[in-house]
Design a protein around this motif. Structure first.
Motif, short mmCIF file in Angstrom:
data_model
loop_
_atom_site.label_atom_id
_atom_site.label_comp_id
_atom_site.label_asym_id
_atom_site.label_seq_id
_atom_site.Cartn_x
_atom_site.Cartn_y
_atom_site.Cartn_z
N GLY A 27 36.34 43.45 38.79
CA GLY A 27 35.91 42.51 39.82
C GLY A 27 34.40 42.41 39.91
N PRO A 28 33.89 41.80 40.97
CA PRO A 28 32.45 41.61 41.13
C PRO A 28 31.72 42.93 41.36
CG PRO A 28 33.59 41.00 43.14
CD PRO A 28 34.65 41.26 42.12
N ARG A 29 30.44 42.94 41.05
CA ARG A 29 29.63 44.14 41.21
C ARG A 29 29.53 44.56 42.67
NH1 ARG A 29 24.43 43.87 42.08
NH2 ARG A 29 24.37 41.72 41.33
N GLN A 30 29.41 43.59 43.58
CA GLN A 30 29.32 43.85 45.01
C GLN A 30 30.24 42.89 45.75
OE1 GLN A 30 27.66 46.19 46.63
NE2 GLN A 30 25.67 46.59 45.72
N ARG A 89 36.82 50.52 45.83
CA ARG A 89 37.08 49.90 47.13
C ARG A 89 35.89 49.06 47.56
NH1 ARG A 89 38.96 55.10 47.18
NH2 ARG A 89 41.12 55.42 47.88
N ILE A 90 36.13 48.12 48.47
CA ILE A 90 35.06 47.41 49.16
C ILE A 90 35.35 47.51 50.65
CG2 ILE A 90 34.49 45.84 47.28
CD1 ILE A 90 36.15 43.69 48.66
N ARG A 91 34.30 47.36 51.45
CA ARG A 91 34.50 47.50 52.89
C ARG A 91 35.10 46.23 53.49
NH1 ARG A 91 30.90 45.29 56.46
NH2 ARG A 91 28.93 44.45 55.64
N LEU A 92 35.70 46.39 54.67
CA LEU A 92 36.34 45.29 55.36
C LEU A 92 35.55 44.93 56.61
CD1 LEU A 92 38.64 46.35 53.50
CD2 LEU A 92 40.25 45.75 55.32
N THR A 93 35.58 43.64 56.96
CA THR A 93 34.92 43.18 58.17
C THR A 93 35.77 42.11 58.85
OG1 THR A 93 32.85 42.22 59.05
CG2 THR A 93 33.61 41.38 56.95
N GLN A 94 35.61 41.98 60.16
CA GLN A 94 36.23 40.87 60.88
C GLN A 94 35.32 39.67 60.69
OE1 GLN A 94 39.25 40.61 62.76
NE2 GLN A 94 38.61 38.51 62.43
N ILE A 154 44.45 36.55 45.63
CA ILE A 154 44.95 37.88 45.32
C ILE A 154 44.28 38.44 44.07
CG2 ILE A 154 47.00 39.15 44.59
CD1 ILE A 154 47.03 38.49 47.53
N GLU A 155 43.89 37.56 43.15
CA GLU A 155 43.34 38.01 41.87
C GLU A 155 42.12 38.90 42.04
OE1 GLU A 155 45.84 34.51 40.98
OE2 GLU A 155 44.29 34.94 42.49
N ILE A 156 41.26 38.56 42.98
CA ILE A 156 40.04 39.35 43.15
C ILE A 156 40.36 40.73 43.71
CG2 ILE A 156 39.45 38.45 45.45
CD1 ILE A 156 36.49 38.54 44.50
N LEU A 157 41.33 40.81 44.61
CA LEU A 157 41.71 42.12 45.16
C LEU A 157 42.31 43.01 44.07
CD1 LEU A 157 43.29 41.07 48.58
CD2 LEU A 157 40.94 41.74 48.08
N LYS A 158 43.14 42.41 43.23
CA LYS A 158 43.75 43.16 42.14
C LYS A 158 42.69 43.65 41.15
CE LYS A 158 47.45 42.90 38.69
NZ LYS A 158 48.01 44.19 39.13
N ALA A 159 41.72 42.77 40.84
CA ALA A 159 40.66 43.15 39.92
C ALA A 159 39.85 44.32 40.46
CB ALA A 159 39.76 41.95 39.64
N ILE A 160 39.52 44.28 41.74
CA ILE A 160 38.76 45.37 42.36
C ILE A 160 39.57 46.65 42.37
CG2 ILE A 160 37.76 46.17 44.54
CD1 ILE A 160 37.03 43.19 45.08
N ALA A 161 40.84 46.57 42.73
CA ALA A 161 41.69 47.75 42.78
C ALA A 161 41.80 48.42 41.42
CB ALA A 161 43.07 47.38 43.29
N GLU A 162 41.74 47.62 40.37
CA GLU A 162 41.86 48.15 39.01
C GLU A 162 40.53 48.66 38.47
OE1 GLU A 162 43.53 44.84 36.96
OE2 GLU A 162 45.60 45.34 37.53
N PHE A 193 41.00 49.29 52.97
CA PHE A 193 41.30 48.55 51.75
C PHE A 193 42.62 49.02 51.15
CE2 PHE A 193 40.49 47.59 47.15
CZ PHE A 193 40.42 46.20 47.28
N ASP A 194 42.87 50.33 51.20
CA ASP A 194 44.13 50.87 50.68
C ASP A 194 45.32 50.32 51.46
OD1 ASP A 194 41.94 52.54 49.85
OD2 ASP A 194 43.39 54.03 49.22
N ASP A 195 45.18 50.26 52.80
CA ASP A 195 46.25 49.71 53.63
C ASP A 195 46.56 48.27 53.24
OD1 ASP A 195 46.32 52.05 55.12
OD2 ASP A 195 44.99 51.28 56.68
N LEU A 196 45.51 47.49 53.02
CA LEU A 196 45.70 46.09 52.68
C LEU A 196 46.41 45.94 51.34
CD1 LEU A 196 45.14 43.19 53.61
CD2 LEU A 196 42.99 43.30 52.35
N LEU A 197 46.00 46.72 50.37
CA LEU A 197 46.67 46.67 49.06
C LEU A 197 48.15 47.01 49.20
CD1 LEU A 197 44.04 48.42 46.75
CD2 LEU A 197 44.47 45.97 46.97
N ALA A 198 48.44 48.01 50.02
CA ALA A 198 49.83 48.41 50.22
C ALA A 198 50.63 47.28 50.88
CB ALA A 198 49.90 49.68 51.06
N GLN A 199 50.02 46.63 51.88
CA GLN A 199 50.70 45.53 52.57
C GLN A 199 51.00 44.38 51.61
OE1 GLN A 199 48.53 44.28 56.05
NE2 GLN A 199 48.42 46.35 56.90
#
Length: 208
Positions: A141-144, A90-95, A130-138, A73-79
């Motif tokens: 965002g959503p509970r889960q 953070r939240i987990r990532l999946t394919q 992008i808004e949801i990623l920013k909200a989670i990083a801060e 998740f950190d890598d994605l935020l940086a990108q």
């Protein structure tokens, strides 16, 4: 096995009412697909997929149990040049599937939504912004939630044919399954919810 790379259905349910209508018609929006042991497509072997839309026009869903060990998740935020890094949460990532693998989707509890969020069920939504990623990083965002890259898609009637052909079982979704902390165990847990011992099944066994 039908291919799973068409575009999402044009008339995907975009509201709680739409999801309810789909369910009333016998479709499986909001449920989990669980691959049978004899799944012939290696991309979906032992996969568990949350169906975000299922109608006469087709279906689309997010694979929940194919982690992305090479991306955090950190890598994605940086990108994406989103702050803060490191994030407050953070939240987990999946394919999420073989279609549009470079596009991100967050499957999440419906306590947080933004314009363009797809209401999957009363308590579940899908957001690709992008808004949801920013909200989670801060820290908000959503509970889960789980962040998927790509999705699985089926054209009109394809998924229905696969279910009739014993490729998939289905099980009601809950947060313990949707946001499992140990996705590598998710397939067996989902099978156990159906009272099934996977070792006792053959690839031609019946379906739910």
């Amino acid at each position: 096995m039908a291919r799973r790379d068409p575009s999402p259905p044009k008339d995907s349910p975009a509201s709680a009412e739409g999801a309810a209508d789909a369910a009333e018609e016998g479709y499986l929006t909001g449920q989990l697909l669980v691959a049978m042991p004899g799944m012939s497509d290696p991309r979906f072997a032992r996969s568990v997929i949350c169906l975000c839309a299922h109608s006469a026009e087709g279906a689309m869903g997010i694979v929940l149990n194919q982690p992305l060990p090479s991306l955090t998740f950190d890598d994605l935020l940086a990108q994406l040049k989103l702050d803060p890094v490191p994030p407050a949460r953070r939240i987990r990532l999946t394919q999420g599937g073989p279609v549009e693998g470079g596009r991100g989707f967050v499957l999440h509890t419906a306590d947080w939504e933004t314009e363009g969020s797809l209401k999957v069920t009363t308590g579940l939504a899908l957001t690709a912004s992008i808004e949801i990623l920013k909200a989670i990083a801060e820290g908000g965002g959503p509970r889960q939630g789980v962040l998927a890259l790509g999705y699985a898609g089926w054209g009109p009637g394809q998924l229905d044919d696969e279910i009739q052909g014993n490729a998939w079982l289905n099980v009601p979704a809950d947060e313990a399954l949707l946001f499992a902390e140990q996705p590598d165990q998710l397939w067996r847990v989902a099978m156990s919810r159906l009272g099934i011992d996977p070792s006792a099944l053959s690839g031609s066994a019946g379906h739910a």
